[in-house]
Motif scaffolding. Structure first.
Motif, PDB file in Angstrom:
ATOM      1  N   PHE A 158       5.752 -10.405 -26.580  1.00 35.55           N
ATOM      2  CA  PHE A 158       4.315 -10.146 -26.503  1.00 35.55           C
ATOM      3  C   PHE A 158       3.933  -9.659 -25.107  1.00 35.55           C
ATOM      4  CE2 PHE A 158       0.238 -11.958 -25.097  1.00 35.55           C
ATOM      5  CZ  PHE A 158      -0.632 -11.263 -25.918  1.00 35.55           C
ATOM      6  N   TYR A 159       4.423 -10.332 -24.095  1.00 31.71           N
ATOM      7  CA  TYR A 159       4.084  -9.951 -22.720  1.00 31.71           C
ATOM      8  C   TYR A 159       4.669  -8.582 -22.370  1.00 31.71           C
ATOM      9  CZ  TYR A 159       2.612 -14.800 -22.316  1.00 31.71           C
ATOM     10  OH  TYR A 159       1.963 -16.002 -22.503  1.00 31.71           O
ATOM     11  N   LEU A 160       5.868  -8.317 -22.857  1.00 34.50           N
ATOM     12  CA  LEU A 160       6.475  -7.001 -22.618  1.00 34.50           C
ATOM     13  C   LEU A 160       5.649  -5.901 -23.278  1.00 34.50           C
ATOM     14  CD1 LEU A 160      10.267  -7.823 -23.156  1.00 34.50           C
ATOM     15  CD2 LEU A 160       9.171  -7.182 -20.996  1.00 34.50           C
ATOM     16  N   LYS A 161       5.167  -6.193 -24.482  1.00 35.85           N
ATOM     17  CA  LYS A 161       4.342  -5.209 -25.187  1.00 35.85           C
ATOM     18  C   LYS A 161       3.015  -4.989 -24.456  1.00 35.85           C
ATOM     19  CE  LYS A 161       5.167  -3.199 -28.016  1.00 35.85           C
ATOM     20  NZ  LYS A 161       5.654  -1.804 -27.923  1.00 35.85           N
ATOM     21  N   CYS A 162       2.440  -6.034 -23.893  1.00 34.71           N
ATOM     22  CA  CYS A 162       1.203  -5.886 -23.122  1.00 34.71           C
ATOM     23  C   CYS A 162       1.427  -5.000 -21.902  1.00 34.71           C
ATOM     24  CB  CYS A 162       0.687  -7.255 -22.679  1.00 34.71           C
ATOM     25  SG  CYS A 162      -0.065  -8.247 -23.994  1.00 34.71           S
ATOM     26  N   ILE A 163       2.541  -5.217 -21.215  1.00 31.09           N
ATOM     27  CA  ILE A 163       2.852  -4.406 -20.042  1.00 31.09           C
ATOM     28  C   ILE A 163       3.070  -2.951 -20.442  1.00 31.09           C
ATOM     29  CG2 ILE A 163       4.527  -4.019 -18.177  1.00 31.09           C
ATOM     30  CD1 ILE A 163       5.053  -7.063 -18.219  1.00 31.09           C
ATOM     31  N   GLN A 164       3.832  -2.743 -21.506  1.00 30.68           N
ATOM     32  CA  GLN A 164       4.075  -1.380 -21.992  1.00 30.68           C
ATOM     33  C   GLN A 164       2.768  -0.678 -22.353  1.00 30.68           C
ATOM     34  OE1 GLN A 164       7.040  -2.121 -25.163  1.00 30.68           O
ATOM     35  NE2 GLN A 164       8.278  -0.551 -24.168  1.00 30.68           N
ATOM     36  N   ARG A 165       1.903  -1.382 -23.070  1.00 30.32           N
ATOM     37  CA  ARG A 165       0.656  -0.766 -23.519  1.00 30.32           C
ATOM     38  C   ARG A 165      -0.252  -0.460 -22.319  1.00 30.32           C
ATOM     39  NH1 ARG A 165      -1.027  -1.130 -28.691  1.00 30.32           N
ATOM     40  NH2 ARG A 165       1.228  -0.934 -29.031  1.00 30.32           N
ATOM     41  N   PHE A 166      -0.254  -1.361 -21.334  1.00 28.15           N
ATOM     42  CA  PHE A 166      -1.055  -1.125 -20.130  1.00 28.15           C
ATOM     43  C   PHE A 166      -0.569   0.135 -19.413  1.00 28.15           C
ATOM     44  CE2 PHE A 166      -2.265  -1.514 -15.716  1.00 28.15           C
ATOM     45  CZ  PHE A 166      -3.554  -2.034 -15.775  1.00 28.15           C
ATOM     46  N   ILE A 167       0.741   0.283 -19.276  1.00 29.26           N
ATOM     47  CA  ILE A 167       1.309   1.470 -18.621  1.00 29.26           C
ATOM     48  C   ILE A 167       0.944   2.728 -19.395  1.00 29.26           C
ATOM     49  CG2 ILE A 167       3.457   2.678 -18.034  1.00 29.26           C
ATOM     50  CD1 ILE A 167       4.706  -0.068 -17.476  1.00 29.26           C
ATOM     51  N   LEU A 168       1.065   2.655 -20.721  1.00 29.49           N
ATOM     52  CA  LEU A 168       0.773   3.818 -21.566  1.00 29.49           C
ATOM     53  C   LEU A 168      -0.674   4.278 -21.385  1.00 29.49           C
ATOM     54  CD1 LEU A 168       1.762   5.705 -23.903  1.00 29.49           C
ATOM     55  CD2 LEU A 168       0.788   4.023 -25.479  1.00 29.49           C
ATOM     56  N   ILE A 169      -1.614   3.352 -21.486  1.00 27.82           N
ATOM     57  CA  ILE A 169      -3.030   3.696 -21.342  1.00 27.82           C
ATOM     58  C   ILE A 169      -3.319   4.173 -19.918  1.00 27.82           C
ATOM     59  CG2 ILE A 169      -5.401   2.857 -21.518  1.00 27.82           C
ATOM     60  CD1 ILE A 169      -3.881   3.116 -24.192  1.00 27.82           C
ATOM     61  N   PHE A 170      -2.698   3.542 -18.943  1.00 33.75           N
ATOM     62  CA  PHE A 170      -2.875   3.930 -17.542  1.00 33.75           C
ATOM     63  C   PHE A 170      -2.493   5.395 -17.345  1.00 33.75           C
ATOM     64  CE2 PHE A 170      -2.027   4.188 -13.039  1.00 33.75           C
ATOM     65  CZ  PHE A 170      -2.918   3.306 -12.460  1.00 33.75           C
ATOM     66  N   VAL A 171      -1.356   5.791 -17.915  1.00 33.17           N
ATOM     67  CA  VAL A 171      -0.895   7.184 -17.781  1.00 33.17           C
ATOM     68  C   VAL A 171      -1.837   8.133 -18.510  1.00 33.17           C
ATOM     69  CG1 VAL A 171       0.985   8.801 -18.284  1.00 33.17           C
ATOM     70  CG2 VAL A 171       1.512   6.504 -17.451  1.00 33.17           C
ATOM     71  N   PHE A 172      -2.299   7.727 -19.693  1.00 32.97           N
ATOM     72  CA  PHE A 172      -3.279   8.549 -20.412  1.00 32.97           C
ATOM     73  C   PHE A 172      -4.511   8.802 -19.544  1.00 32.97           C
ATOM     74  CE2 PHE A 172      -1.781   7.223 -24.911  1.00 32.97           C
ATOM     75  CZ  PHE A 172      -0.935   8.318 -24.955  1.00 32.97           C
ATOM     76  N   ILE A 173      -4.999   7.735 -18.896  1.00 34.80           N
ATOM     77  CA  ILE A 173      -6.201   7.870 -18.076  1.00 34.80           C
ATOM     78  C   ILE A 173      -5.942   8.774 -16.877  1.00 34.80           C
ATOM     79  CG2 ILE A 173      -7.935   6.623 -16.722  1.00 34.80           C
ATOM     80  CD1 ILE A 173      -7.400   4.195 -18.504  1.00 34.80           C
ATOM     81  N   LEU A 174      -4.722   8.749 -16.345  1.00 38.15           N
ATOM     82  CA  LEU A 174      -4.385   9.660 -15.248  1.00 38.15           C
ATOM     83  C   LEU A 174      -4.597  11.111 -15.664  1.00 38.15           C
ATOM     84  CD1 LEU A 174      -1.116   8.127 -13.711  1.00 38.15           C
ATOM     85  CD2 LEU A 174      -3.461   7.970 -12.843  1.00 38.15           C
ATOM     86  N   ILE A 175      -4.228  11.432 -16.907  1.00 35.84           N
ATOM     87  CA  ILE A 175      -4.429  12.796 -17.407  1.00 35.84           C
ATOM     88  C   ILE A 175      -5.921  13.116 -17.460  1.00 35.84           C
ATOM     89  CG2 ILE A 175      -4.024  14.395 -19.318  1.00 35.84           C
ATOM     90  CD1 ILE A 175      -1.611  12.705 -20.095  1.00 35.84           C
TER      91      ILE A 175
END
Length: 271
Positions: A158-175
């Motif tokens: 669960f915690y790994l998935k939270c970290i992954q999802r945070f990174i994914l959204i973070f990169v999207f927002i960078l775009i």
């Protein structure tokens, strides 16, 4: 052709497309944790995204009490009201703990939008914080809520998935921030404003590396998921590399926001 364009713009401007992206990410989480027959959380996230995003985008107009509103804005207001009713309907079908946590994220969204304190800006205008608040909200809605509502035991996955999802959204927002660089207030101190466009692109691509390899740390990682994630990382990297201030608004509001939907469909197809 004009009618089609109006419908398409309403689909984008009314936040239906981004809501589908949120719905897809919730479904992704449910599939990864083998949750079945829980459409309530997915629909709650879908309609909640429409309400939340339209509130963030248009609340200033509502508070200003504009007498003249374009027909499109009136239609979006009706859509948002109907979505709010749907949110209320699905909210009372959620588990109690899910309801409590969802209210917490609602408060965070309101804090992001409205100036609660006298002579203070809302959280959206707090220098450098916007990207973290948005990413945190997306993690909460697309990972935390579906897991809590399914009453799944909280493990390291669960915690790994939270970290992954945070990174994914973070990169999207960078775009998004690269595309909006010319229009964003310098006070916002977005990542491209602070370090430049090229370093932002490099940072985004570097962040996708831990996003991908965190999959190997999960208790039972799926080789098919690794293949899908590799395709996902490649697509995001290309969008990140080709992002620039002159890109069309549809570059992010449609194409980039379509990536979670494509990710979910790819996973469904290979299963």
């Amino acid at each position: 052709m004009r009618i089609f364009k109006k419908i398409f713009n309403f689909y984008i401007d009314g936040s239906i497309h981004v809501a589908l992206s949120c719905y897809a990410l919730v479904c992704m989480t449910q599939q990864m944790f083998q949750v079945s027959q829980d459409e309530t959380t997915a629909y709650f996230a879908f309609f909640g995204t429409i309400v939340g995003y339209n509130f963030v985008k248009y609340e200033a107009l509502a508070r200003a009490k504009k007498a003249q509103m374009r027909n499109e804005l009136k239609a979006i207001s009706i859509l948002s009201f109907l979505s709010l009713l749907a949110v209320g309907f699905y909210f009372f079908q959620l588990q109690r703990i899910t309801q409590i946590v969802s209210v917490a994220f609602l408060i965070l969204t309101l804090l992001y939008t409205l100036p609660f304190f006298p002579n203070r800006e809302n959280a959206r205008n707090w220098a450098g914080l916007k990207i973290y608040i948005v990413a945190l909200c997306w993690v909460g809605v697309t990972v935390v809520l579906p897991v809590l509502n399914a009453e799944i035991n909280i493990t390291s996955d669960f915690y790994l998935k939270c970290i992954q999802r945070f990174i994914l959204i973070f990169v999207f927002i960078l775009i998004f921030e690269i595309i909006d660089l010319a229009n964003d207030d310098p006070y916002l101190q977005t990542v491209p404003q602070q370090i430049g466009v090229r370093p932002t692109k490099i940072a985004g691509i570097l962040l996708l590396i831990p996003f991908y390899f965190l999959e190997f740390l999960k208790t039972n990682f799926d080789q098919k998921q690794l293949i899908v994630n590799l395709i996902l990382v490649s697509i995001i990297s290309l969008f990140l590399l080709f992002a620039n201030e002159k890109s069309s608004k549809y570059y992010t509001s449609f194409w980039v926001e379509s990536i979670p939907i494509l990710w979910w469909l790819m996973l469904v197809f290979i299963q």
